[in-house]
Design an enzyme around this catalytic site. Structure first.
Site, short mmCIF file in Angstrom:
data_model
loop_
_atom_site.label_atom_id
_atom_site.label_comp_id
_atom_site.label_asym_id
_atom_site.label_seq_id
_atom_site.Cartn_x
_atom_site.Cartn_y
_atom_site.Cartn_z
N ILE B 90 0.85 -1.19 0.00
CA ILE B 90 0.00 0.00 0.00
C ILE B 90 0.89 1.24 0.00
O ILE B 90 1.84 1.33 0.79
CB ILE B 90 -0.92 0.00 1.24
CG1 ILE B 90 -1.75 -1.30 1.26
CG2 ILE B 90 -1.83 1.23 1.23
CD1 ILE B 90 -2.58 -1.47 2.52
N GLU B 132 1.72 -3.91 5.68
CA GLU B 132 0.86 -3.36 4.64
C GLU B 132 1.18 -4.00 3.30
O GLU B 132 0.96 -3.44 2.25
CB GLU B 132 1.03 -1.84 4.57
CG GLU B 132 2.35 -1.36 3.99
CD GLU B 132 3.29 -0.77 5.05
OE1 GLU B 132 3.38 -1.35 6.17
OE2 GLU B 132 3.93 0.24 4.76
#
Lengths: 277, 250
Positions: B90, B132
């Site tokens: 991300i 992430e």
């Protein structure tokens, strides 16, 4: 190691310099599962029968099947030679069938990426093997990965193994294209394995040559010849031998497949001798 | 007395296991009519499931990912199947956490996980690889299609409107790096991940919200070449299943 053979860059596989070494023969294929290792091992036995000193080097780094075919479980392997834990002499084994083998060992998996160090080690090993044997057979992997192309680049003769199936022939054709283009090969010899009728290999070789002429050779400005080295007929004895993990040339020396391999060995030996003389 | 082969449920300390499974919202209580074997099997299955799942997103966890990857390597080595590994990260996730708080960050992770799971085929594996970072393993994915698949995933995530609070939605982007397992070569998980990771790094340094793939060298044979390869060969020269056809002429 010879300095001129050192790779210039770590990622130079696309324009790999070819330094064929005499008496080194690569056995390769376009796709896996066409009997490449079976051919290597039995061809080695057939050449040994003709009085040649033969070594098979498991150049299929990371996918060693030669040990399975020959039913050998060595303590010391090429991996130990690379890491300095064994000398070459310690790692060379006598195989059933009267030839010698140098197995990669499962530790070779980590060499499946071709670093300059791996190339250097590999070259060093091949160069020290050549004076000791009449023929060094490289049992390479399939396809056109860096390791395969590198191993093949060391050989003065390339034997391409294919079965008479469309996928196998397509991959063989594609691999030959790469070898002709990248390694400036002028001749590759085709062995058609598991043929079901006489004359298949000749027809297949002829057909491949025609397509190569049209799509590859025409733009080269030099010639390329795909030679038909021989057919190995589909033979139930082969499966039996593989299942029993025996060398076909030893367990069934007179079956049709063994006879065919014997003929291939004769043709190959004559070509090698005529080249030397 | 029970025979040796049977386990006495009362002799087992199942409290911790039951607590874990309750936490996972699975009914871990034993039904009155349920056999001991069936109940024990259900507890074990539940624990196995837990050990392979990421609790926040419900995706496979890193352990699950490594198991699937190891099997893929074995398959590729012998079958030459094309398997693509994607690593997805991300973009600017830290600033989402810093600006909107960790609960919002968790919402984003869940929303993206759901989106990834919807983007792929049942045969594919989606896992939460790290904080992430996600991973997708795509078997039977030919190199010609790899980029399209990765682009579709990237665009789907970018198009998400993620609810992080009432009347507050957020858009995020991801960077994707991918690599194919080398065909006919037995590689290692570490080497494969490293190659994908290098591409992810490239996607990040080239500006994020993009796909970078380590494209394999392909065996390139055109349709015209293929047509000519087999045009002259009679069918019985190609190996066909069944008995060998009789030879009519040489």
């Amino acid at each position: 190691m010879n300095d001129t053979l050192a790779p210039a860059a770590s990622d130079a596989a696309d324009n790999l310099p070819v330094h064929p070494i005499g008496k080194v023969i690569a056995v390769t294929s376009g796709k896996g599962g066409v009997g490449k290792t079976f051919v290597s091992a039995n061809l080695a036995a057939a050449l040994a029968k003709r009085g040649l000193r033969v070594l098979v080097l498991d150049a299929d780094l990371g996918l060693a099947n030669l040990d399975v075919v020959l039913n050998l479980y060595p303590k010391l392997t090429l991996h130990d030679v690379f890491t300095g834990k064994a000398t070459l002499d310690e790692a060379i084994l006598p195989a059933p069938g009267g030839f010698s083998v140098l197995l990669a060992g499962s530790g070779m998996i980590e060499y499946s990426r071709l670093t300059p160090e791996v190339r250097g080690e590999f070259l060093r090993v091949v160069h020290s093997l050549v004076p000791r044997f009449d023929v060094v057979l490289l049992d390479t992997g399939a396809g056109i990965s860096d390791v395969v192309l590198f191993a093949v680049s060391l050989a003065s003769e390339i034997l391409m193994v294919a079965t008479p199936e469309p996928t196998s022939l397509t991959d063989a054709y594609a691999t030959i294209k790469v070898l002709v283009g990248q390694q400036q090969r002028e001749r590759i010899r085709l062995i058609v394995n598991q043929t079901t009728r006489a004359g298949s290999g000749v027809a297949i070789t002829h057909q491949l040559q025609q397509v190569l002429d049209r799509f590859v050779v025409s733009g080269l400005g030099r010639s390329f010849t795909l030679s038909h080295l021989g057919d190995i007929p589909a033979d139930p004895e082969v499966r039996q031998a593989v299942m029993r993990r025996q060398l076909l040339m030893q367990s069934q020396p007179t079956c049709s497949a063994s006879t065919a391999i014997g003929q291939i060995a004769r043709a190959l030996a004559e070509k090698l001798v005529s080249k030397d003389g | 007395m029970l025979p040796d082969s049977l386990v006495d449920l009362h002799a087992l300390q199942l409290d911790d296991a039951r607590a874990l499974l309750e936490h996972d919202a699975q009914n871990s209580d034993r039904d009155p009519g349920e056999s001991a074997v069936h109940y024990l099997q259900r507890v074990i299955d539940g624990l196995c499931d837990l050990s392979l799942k990421d609790p926040l997103t419900g995706l496979g966890n890193r352990r699950h990912f490594h198991g699937v990857l190891a099997r893929a390597i074995e398959t590729v080595a012998r079958s030459g199947d094309s398997v693509l590994l994607l690593l997805l990260d991300i973009d600017h996730f830290k600033s989402i956490n810093d600006t909107y708080g960790h609960l919002a960050g968790d919402q984003v992770l869940r929303a993206i996980a759901g989106c990834l799971a919807r983007c792929v085929r049942p045969v594919d594996t989606v896992a939460r690889y790290g904080g992430e970072e996600f991973a997708v393993i795509l078997p039977h994915c030919r190199p010609a299609f790899g980029r399209a698949v990765a682009e579709r995933i990237r665009a789907s995530v970018a198009a998400l409107a993620i609810d992080i609070a009432p009347l507050q939605t957020l858009s995020v982007t991801i960077s994707i790096g991918g690599a194919y397992a080398p065909e006919w070569v037995r590689s290692t998980a570490d080497l494969w991940i490293e190659r994908a990771d290098q591409q992810l790094y490239r996607a990040k340094t080239e500006g994020r919200n993009r796909v970078c793939l380590d494209q394999p060298r392909e065996l390139a044979v055109s349709a015209e070449e293929k047509g000519l390869l087999f045009s002259q060969l009679e069918l019985d020269e190609l190996a066909l299943p069944g008995p060998v056809p009789p030879r009519v002429n040489a």
